[in-house]
Design a protein around this motif. Structure first.
Motif, mmCIF file in Angstrom:
data_model
loop_
_atom_site.group_PDB
_atom_site.id
_atom_site.type_symbol
_atom_site.label_atom_id
_atom_site.label_comp_id
_atom_site.label_asym_id
_atom_site.label_seq_id
_atom_site.Cartn_x
_atom_site.Cartn_y
_atom_site.Cartn_z
ATOM 1 N N GLN A 64 -56.916 -29.659 -4.890
ATOM 2 C CA GLN A 64 -57.092 -30.284 -6.191
ATOM 3 C C GLN A 64 -58.565 -30.595 -6.386
ATOM 4 N N GLN A 65 -59.060 -30.337 -7.559
ATOM 5 C CA GLN A 65 -60.466 -30.609 -7.847
ATOM 6 C C GLN A 65 -60.602 -32.109 -8.083
ATOM 7 N N GLY A 66 -61.316 -32.780 -7.190
ATOM 8 C CA GLY A 66 -61.458 -34.232 -7.346
ATOM 9 C C GLY A 66 -62.886 -34.626 -7.074
ATOM 10 N N GLN A 67 -63.080 -35.771 -6.506
ATOM 11 C CA GLN A 67 -64.445 -36.210 -6.219
ATOM 12 C C GLN A 67 -64.778 -35.994 -4.749
ATOM 13 N N GLN A 68 -63.919 -35.235 -4.038
ATOM 14 C CA GLN A 68 -64.122 -35.133 -2.611
ATOM 15 C C GLN A 68 -64.973 -33.937 -2.254
ATOM 16 N N SER A 69 -65.412 -33.957 -1.035
ATOM 17 C CA SER A 69 -66.239 -32.907 -0.478
ATOM 18 C C SER A 69 -65.413 -32.185 0.574
ATOM 19 N N LEU A 70 -65.635 -30.893 0.733
ATOM 20 C CA LEU A 70 -64.862 -30.123 1.700
ATOM 21 C C LEU A 70 -65.754 -29.092 2.360
ATOM 22 N N LEU A 71 -65.618 -28.932 3.674
ATOM 23 C CA LEU A 71 -66.362 -27.887 4.360
ATOM 24 C C LEU A 71 -65.400 -27.071 5.202
ATOM 25 N N VAL A 72 -65.502 -25.757 5.118
ATOM 26 C CA VAL A 72 -64.644 -24.865 5.904
ATOM 27 C C VAL A 72 -65.522 -24.050 6.833
ATOM 28 N N ALA A 73 -65.163 -24.008 8.135
ATOM 29 C CA ALA A 73 -65.952 -23.221 9.083
ATOM 30 C C ALA A 73 -65.003 -22.389 9.922
ATOM 31 N N SER A 74 -65.512 -21.268 10.459
ATOM 32 C CA SER A 74 -64.690 -20.502 11.393
ATOM 33 C C SER A 74 -65.574 -19.837 12.424
ATOM 34 N N ARG A 75 -64.991 -19.621 13.595
ATOM 35 C CA ARG A 75 -65.678 -18.881 14.648
ATOM 36 C C ARG A 75 -64.669 -17.920 15.223
ATOM 37 N N ALA A 76 -65.149 -16.813 15.771
ATOM 38 C CA ALA A 76 -64.206 -15.899 16.375
ATOM 39 C C ALA A 76 -64.755 -15.358 17.675
ATOM 40 N N LEU A 77 -63.829 -15.054 18.588
ATOM 41 C CA LEU A 77 -64.201 -14.382 19.822
ATOM 42 C C LEU A 77 -63.697 -12.972 19.653
ATOM 43 N N TRP A 78 -64.607 -12.028 19.444
ATOM 44 C CA TRP A 78 -64.161 -10.671 19.171
ATOM 45 C C TRP A 78 -65.229 -9.673 19.530
ATOM 46 N N ASP A 79 -65.103 -8.453 19.078
ATOM 47 C CA ASP A 79 -66.079 -7.420 19.326
ATOM 48 C C ASP A 79 -66.944 -7.273 18.070
ATOM 49 N N PRO A 80 -68.175 -7.731 18.117
ATOM 50 C CA PRO A 80 -68.993 -7.737 16.904
ATOM 51 C C PRO A 80 -69.324 -6.340 16.369
ATOM 52 N N GLU A 81 -69.135 -5.302 17.210
ATOM 53 C CA GLU A 81 -69.389 -3.939 16.731
ATOM 54 C C GLU A 81 -68.366 -3.518 15.699
ATOM 55 N N SER A 82 -67.127 -3.928 15.896
ATOM 56 C CA SER A 82 -66.075 -3.416 15.022
ATOM 57 C C SER A 82 -65.432 -4.478 14.134
ATOM 58 N N ASP A 83 -65.502 -5.758 14.574
ATOM 59 C CA ASP A 83 -64.765 -6.795 13.860
ATOM 60 C C ASP A 83 -65.661 -7.569 12.899
ATOM 61 N N SER A 84 -65.066 -8.051 11.818
ATOM 62 C CA SER A 84 -65.851 -8.791 10.832
ATOM 63 C C SER A 84 -64.922 -9.610 9.939
ATOM 64 N N PHE A 85 -65.517 -10.276 8.941
ATOM 65 C CA PHE A 85 -64.688 -11.052 8.026
ATOM 66 C C PHE A 85 -65.370 -11.086 6.664
ATOM 67 N N ALA A 86 -64.581 -11.468 5.645
ATOM 68 C CA ALA A 86 -65.125 -11.639 4.296
ATOM 69 C C ALA A 86 -64.494 -12.890 3.703
ATOM 70 N N SER A 87 -65.237 -13.588 2.838
ATOM 71 C CA SER A 87 -64.636 -14.768 2.222
ATOM 72 C C SER A 87 -65.057 -14.877 0.763
ATOM 73 N N ALA A 88 -64.249 -15.593 -0.013
ATOM 74 C CA ALA A 88 -64.534 -15.767 -1.436
ATOM 75 C C ALA A 88 -64.005 -17.123 -1.878
ATOM 76 N N THR A 89 -64.614 -17.671 -2.920
ATOM 77 C CA THR A 89 -64.129 -18.950 -3.445
ATOM 78 C C THR A 89 -63.872 -18.831 -4.935
ATOM 79 N N PHE A 90 -63.041 -19.748 -5.420
ATOM 80 C CA PHE A 90 -62.747 -19.801 -6.847
ATOM 81 C C PHE A 90 -62.577 -21.259 -7.220
ATOM 82 N N SER A 91 -63.048 -21.654 -8.394
ATOM 83 C CA SER A 91 -62.730 -23.010 -8.841
ATOM 84 C C SER A 91 -62.674 -23.079 -10.360
ATOM 85 N N ASN A 92 -61.818 -23.957 -10.864
ATOM 86 C CA ASN A 92 -61.828 -24.283 -12.284
ATOM 87 C C ASN A 92 -61.780 -25.802 -12.366
ATOM 88 N N THR A 93 -61.508 -26.356 -13.514
ATOM 89 C CA THR A 93 -61.600 -27.815 -13.644
ATOM 90 C C THR A 93 -60.478 -28.532 -12.907
#
Lengths: 107, 108
Positions: A64-93
């Motif tokens: 819910q869009q309010g007055q709060q703050s939010l932080l999202v973090a991630s880490r992975a143990l993988w093979d950096p040659e082949s593995d990866s990630f993508a992220s996106a955000t969306f917000s409205n009122t």
């Protein structure tokens, strides 16, 4: 073969979030199933642009869009040659969403 | 055949990691970055010590408690016999923390 294209997956995520959430309003009862169906939708859309032999983990945060703050973090143990990630955000009122897709190559 | 032990992972993350990083702290916008980094890094380190042949993905969300609602969901494309996930929810008076662990088996 080909590798996980993070830029392309991010575009897919952004487009899918915008069209699914557009003018949606946050509701406590409706948002839980919405988050789940979003995760499934994004996972299947990402699967279409990702090369074969990749396992995918799609994670969605919907709040819910309010007055709060939010932080999202991630880490992975993988093979950096082949593995990866993508992220996106969306917000409205009324709400916001953060989506990430991690792609892990399976030998 | 390996199976992901979700209870073991849940315990490690909740009792060992989050408690030691966030413990009795109050939400602090300036510290959130180092907290989330510490939580995901320590979780990974402990998971690796289990010595199983898995790739891991750990996500952490820390939110200030202000009455707003938050939902998380995930969908995975993997081998359901060997791969697994666990979600840890933690909170104190001023903040919420949600950690997700995803374990993807590899064949050596």
């Amino acid at each position: 073969g080909c590798k996980f294209d993070a830029g392309q997956v991010q575009q897919v995520l952004e487009g899918a979030l915008a069209s699914a959430l557009g003018t949606m309003v946050y509701s406590p009862q409706g948002s839980a199933p919405l988050a789940q169906s979003l995760a499934e939708l994004l996972r299947s859309q990402a699967k279409e642009v990702v090369p074969p032999r990749y396992k995918l983990v799609c994670h969605v945060l919907l709040g819910q869009q309010g007055q709060q703050s939010l932080l999202v973090a991630s880490r992975a143990l993988w093979d950096p040659e082949s593995d990866s990630f993508a992220s996106a955000t969306f917000s409205n009122t009324s709400l916001f969403a953060v989506a990430t897709v991690h792609g892990v190559y399976f030998e | 055949q390996m199976i992901f032990n979700a209870d073991e992972a849940h315990n490690i993350v909740k009792e060992v990691v989050i408690e030691s990083v966030l413990g009795k702290a109050d939400y602090n916008h300036n510290k959130v970055n180092q907290w989330t980094a510490a939580i995901v890094e320590q979780s990974l380190t402990h998971l690796v010590k289990l010595g199983k042949t898995y790739k891991y993905i750990v996500t952490c969300a820390v939110m200030q408690r202000s009455g707003a609602g938050l939902h998380t969901a995930s969908s995975c494309f993997w081998d359901t016999t060997t791969d697994g996930t666990c979600t840890v929810r933690w909170e104190n008076r001023t903040m919420n923390c949600i950690v997700n662990v995803f374990a993807v088996a590899i064949i050596l």
